[in-house]
Design a protein around this motif. Structure first.
Motif, PDB file in Angstrom:
ATOM      1  N   GLU A   1      40.793  -2.724  31.565  1.00  0.00           N
ATOM      2  CA  GLU A   1      41.624  -3.381  30.554  1.00  0.00           C
ATOM      3  C   GLU A   1      41.555  -2.625  29.229  1.00  0.00           C
ATOM      4  OE1 GLU A   1      41.306  -8.046  32.036  1.00  0.00           O
ATOM      5  OE2 GLU A   1      39.713  -7.201  30.787  1.00  0.00           O
ATOM      6  N   LEU A   2      40.360  -2.192  28.865  1.00  0.00           N
ATOM      7  CA  LEU A   2      40.206  -1.407  27.637  1.00  0.00           C
ATOM      8  C   LEU A   2      41.034  -0.129  27.713  1.00  0.00           C
ATOM      9  CD1 LEU A   2      36.450  -1.522  26.574  1.00  0.00           C
ATOM     10  CD2 LEU A   2      38.437  -1.949  25.129  1.00  0.00           C
ATOM     11  N   ALA A   3      40.920   0.577  28.840  1.00  0.00           N
ATOM     12  CA  ALA A   3      41.656   1.830  29.000  1.00  0.00           C
ATOM     13  C   ALA A   3      43.158   1.588  28.865  1.00  0.00           C
ATOM     14  CB  ALA A   3      41.321   2.469  30.342  1.00  0.00           C
ATOM     15  N   ALA A   4      43.656   0.524  29.478  1.00  0.00           N
ATOM     16  CA  ALA A   4      45.083   0.217  29.393  1.00  0.00           C
ATOM     17  C   ALA A   4      45.494  -0.082  27.951  1.00  0.00           C
ATOM     18  CB  ALA A   4      45.422  -0.966  30.299  1.00  0.00           C
ATOM     19  N   LEU A   5      44.683  -0.840  27.227  1.00  0.00           N
ATOM     20  CA  LEU A   5      45.001  -1.164  25.834  1.00  0.00           C
ATOM     21  C   LEU A   5      44.907   0.052  24.912  1.00  0.00           C
ATOM     22  CD1 LEU A   5      43.203  -4.613  25.621  1.00  0.00           C
ATOM     23  CD2 LEU A   5      45.672  -4.209  25.420  1.00  0.00           C
ATOM     24  N   LEU A   6      44.084   1.021  25.307  1.00  0.00           N
ATOM     25  CA  LEU A   6      43.940   2.251  24.533  1.00  0.00           C
ATOM     26  C   LEU A   6      44.929   3.330  24.973  1.00  0.00           C
ATOM     27  CD1 LEU A   6      40.050   2.354  24.487  1.00  0.00           C
ATOM     28  CD2 LEU A   6      41.524   2.149  22.457  1.00  0.00           C
ATOM     29  N   ALA A   7      45.617   3.090  26.092  1.00  0.00           N
ATOM     30  CA  ALA A   7      46.562   4.061  26.669  1.00  0.00           C
ATOM     31  C   ALA A   7      45.859   5.372  27.016  1.00  0.00           C
ATOM     32  CB  ALA A   7      47.745   4.293  25.738  1.00  0.00           C
ATOM     33  N   VAL A   8      44.675   5.242  27.646  1.00  0.00           N
ATOM     34  CA  VAL A   8      43.916   6.407  28.116  1.00  0.00           C
ATOM     35  C   VAL A   8      43.469   6.144  29.554  1.00  0.00           C
ATOM     36  CG1 VAL A   8      43.112   7.029  25.796  1.00  0.00           C
ATOM     37  CG2 VAL A   8      41.702   5.542  27.231  1.00  0.00           C
ATOM     38  N   SER A   9      42.913   7.158  30.178  1.00  0.00           N
ATOM     39  CA  SER A   9      42.433   6.978  31.543  1.00  0.00           C
ATOM     40  C   SER A   9      41.101   6.229  31.531  1.00  0.00           C
ATOM     41  CB  SER A   9      42.251   8.328  32.228  1.00  0.00           C
ATOM     42  OG  SER A   9      41.130   8.992  31.698  1.00  0.00           O
ATOM     43  N   PRO A  10      40.837   5.447  32.582  1.00  0.00           N
ATOM     44  CA  PRO A  10      39.554   4.728  32.639  1.00  0.00           C
ATOM     45  C   PRO A  10      38.352   5.668  32.550  1.00  0.00           C
ATOM     46  CG  PRO A  10      41.058   3.825  34.258  1.00  0.00           C
ATOM     47  CD  PRO A  10      41.730   5.054  33.669  1.00  0.00           C
ATOM     48  N   ALA A  11      38.461   6.849  33.109  1.00  0.00           N
ATOM     49  CA  ALA A  11      37.340   7.796  33.059  1.00  0.00           C
ATOM     50  C   ALA A  11      37.007   8.197  31.627  1.00  0.00           C
ATOM     51  CB  ALA A  11      37.666   9.032  33.892  1.00  0.00           C
ATOM     52  N   SER A  12      38.012   8.287  30.772  1.00  0.00           N
ATOM     53  CA  SER A  12      37.745   8.704  29.390  1.00  0.00           C
ATOM     54  C   SER A  12      37.057   7.610  28.583  1.00  0.00           C
ATOM     55  CB  SER A  12      39.029   9.157  28.703  1.00  0.00           C
ATOM     56  OG  SER A  12      39.911   8.079  28.563  1.00  0.00           O
ATOM     57  N   VAL A  13      37.130   6.367  29.039  1.00  0.00           N
ATOM     58  CA  VAL A  13      36.489   5.254  28.333  1.00  0.00           C
ATOM     59  C   VAL A  13      34.986   5.233  28.601  1.00  0.00           C
ATOM     60  CG1 VAL A  13      36.360   2.723  28.258  1.00  0.00           C
ATOM     61  CG2 VAL A  13      38.569   3.856  28.252  1.00  0.00           C
ATOM     62  N   THR A  14      34.570   5.687  29.776  1.00  0.00           N
ATOM     63  CA  THR A  14      33.172   5.568  30.196  1.00  0.00           C
ATOM     64  C   THR A  14      32.208   6.216  29.213  1.00  0.00           C
ATOM     65  OG1 THR A  14      33.880   5.492  32.487  1.00  0.00           O
ATOM     66  CG2 THR A  14      31.563   5.994  32.083  1.00  0.00           C
ATOM     67  N   GLY A  15      32.487   7.443  28.801  1.00  0.00           N
ATOM     68  CA  GLY A  15      31.594   8.132  27.868  1.00  0.00           C
ATOM     69  C   GLY A  15      31.490   7.414  26.531  1.00  0.00           C
ATOM     70  N   SER A  16      32.618   6.934  26.042  1.00  0.00           N
ATOM     71  CA  SER A  16      32.603   6.191  24.774  1.00  0.00           C
ATOM     72  C   SER A  16      31.798   4.906  24.913  1.00  0.00           C
ATOM     73  CB  SER A  16      34.029   5.853  24.325  1.00  0.00           C
ATOM     74  OG  SER A  16      34.739   7.023  23.998  1.00  0.00           O
ATOM     75  N   LEU A  17      31.970   4.214  26.036  1.00  0.00           N
ATOM     76  CA  LEU A  17      31.189   2.991  26.266  1.00  0.00           C
ATOM     77  C   LEU A  17      29.698   3.303  26.269  1.00  0.00           C
ATOM     78  CD1 LEU A  17      33.272   1.209  29.060  1.00  0.00           C
ATOM     79  CD2 LEU A  17      33.100   0.565  26.648  1.00  0.00           C
ATOM     80  N   ASP A  18      29.316   4.373  26.939  1.00  0.00           N
ATOM     81  CA  ASP A  18      27.900   4.763  26.988  1.00  0.00           C
ATOM     82  C   ASP A  18      27.345   5.015  25.593  1.00  0.00           C
ATOM     83  OD1 ASP A  18      27.993   4.613  29.767  1.00  0.00           O
ATOM     84  OD2 ASP A  18      28.169   6.789  30.041  1.00  0.00           O
ATOM     85  N   ARG A  19      28.084   5.787  24.780  1.00  0.00           N
ATOM     86  CA  ARG A  19      27.617   6.109  23.426  1.00  0.00           C
ATOM     87  C   ARG A  19      27.503   4.858  22.558  1.00  0.00           C
ATOM     88  NH1 ARG A  19      30.653  10.402  24.815  1.00  0.00           N
ATOM     89  NH2 ARG A  19      32.602   9.683  23.888  1.00  0.00           N
ATOM     90  N   LEU A  20      28.502   3.987  22.646  1.00  0.00           N
ATOM     91  CA  LEU A  20      28.488   2.781  21.817  1.00  0.00           C
ATOM     92  C   LEU A  20      27.433   1.788  22.278  1.00  0.00           C
ATOM     93  CD1 LEU A  20      32.340   2.386  21.355  1.00  0.00           C
ATOM     94  CD2 LEU A  20      30.675   3.108  19.618  1.00  0.00           C
ATOM     95  N   GLU A  21      27.190   1.730  23.580  1.00  0.00           N
ATOM     96  CA  GLU A  21      26.143   0.842  24.085  1.00  0.00           C
ATOM     97  C   GLU A  21      24.767   1.347  23.642  1.00  0.00           C
ATOM     98  OE1 GLU A  21      25.219  -1.539  28.177  1.00  0.00           O
ATOM     99  OE2 GLU A  21      25.704   0.590  28.389  1.00  0.00           O
ATOM    100  N   THR A  22      24.564   2.650  23.682  1.00  0.00           N
ATOM    101  CA  THR A  22      23.299   3.238  23.234  1.00  0.00           C
ATOM    102  C   THR A  22      23.034   2.919  21.764  1.00  0.00           C
ATOM    103  OG1 THR A  22      23.461   5.026  24.845  1.00  0.00           O
ATOM    104  CG2 THR A  22      22.056   5.426  22.931  1.00  0.00           C
TER     105      THR A  22
END
Length: 167
Positions: free
Chosen positions: A76-97
């Motif tokens: 859902e995040l990827a769709a709202l950002l208009a990016v691929s789901p794979a590109s969201v994963t790294g950002s999620l990791d950094r922000l969670e850290t």
């Protein structure tokens, strides 16, 4: 050479080199892409002031704006950002850290995760959002409110038209 002079030079060079061709569409695209790059540079600087990238800032803003009490899935995040789901994963990791968001199991689907802003993440968004908006307001200040609406309407027409075409 500043950007406006560069755009004038490109127009002049095309008119000189290929006077029989209508290069106006290309010149419009060059103007759009150069303007986008220049504006992005300014907005990206605001994100770096908050120790964010443009991608992580947009992700946090999206969670703040569109997140529900149940959170959002990475898809859902990827769709709202208009990016691929794979590109969201790294950002999620950094922000969670950094403690700005948390992942929780989806109660409806044990294989899925739901993404939530933490209080720290929400505080960062609330602190950074006004700074970000002031920067955008400053960049748009040469345009009146009517001109901004016209620009948005014109760009939306271009987007709607392009979405009906094959890339």
């Amino acid at each position: 050479m500043n950007l406006l002079n560069l755009l004038d030079r490109i127009r002049h060079d095309w008119q000189t080199r290929e006077p029989e061709l209508d290069t106006a569409p290309m010149l419009t695209f060059i103007t759009l892409t150069r303007a986008q790059a220049l504006l992005d540079d300014h907005v990206r600087a605001t994100a770096s002031d908050a120790d964010l990238t443009a991608a992580t800032r947009d992700l946090l803003f999206t969670l703040h704006r569109s997140g529900t009490p149940d959170g959002l899935t990475p898809g859902e995040l990827a769709a709202l950002l208009a990016v691929s789901p794979a590109s969201v994963t790294g950002s999620l990791d950094r922000l969670e850290t950094r403690g700005l968001l948390r992942r929780a199991p989806d109660p409806q689907d044990r294989r899925a995760q739901r993404i939530h802003l933490t209080d720290t993440g929400r505080d960062l968004v609330r602190m950074h959002l006004p700074v970000h908006l002031r920067r955008e307001e400053d960049l748009l200040s040469p345009l009146s409110a009517t001109e901004r609406q016209q620009l948005e309407q014109l760009l939306r027409r271009l987007i709607a038209h392009a979405e009906t075409r094959q890339p």
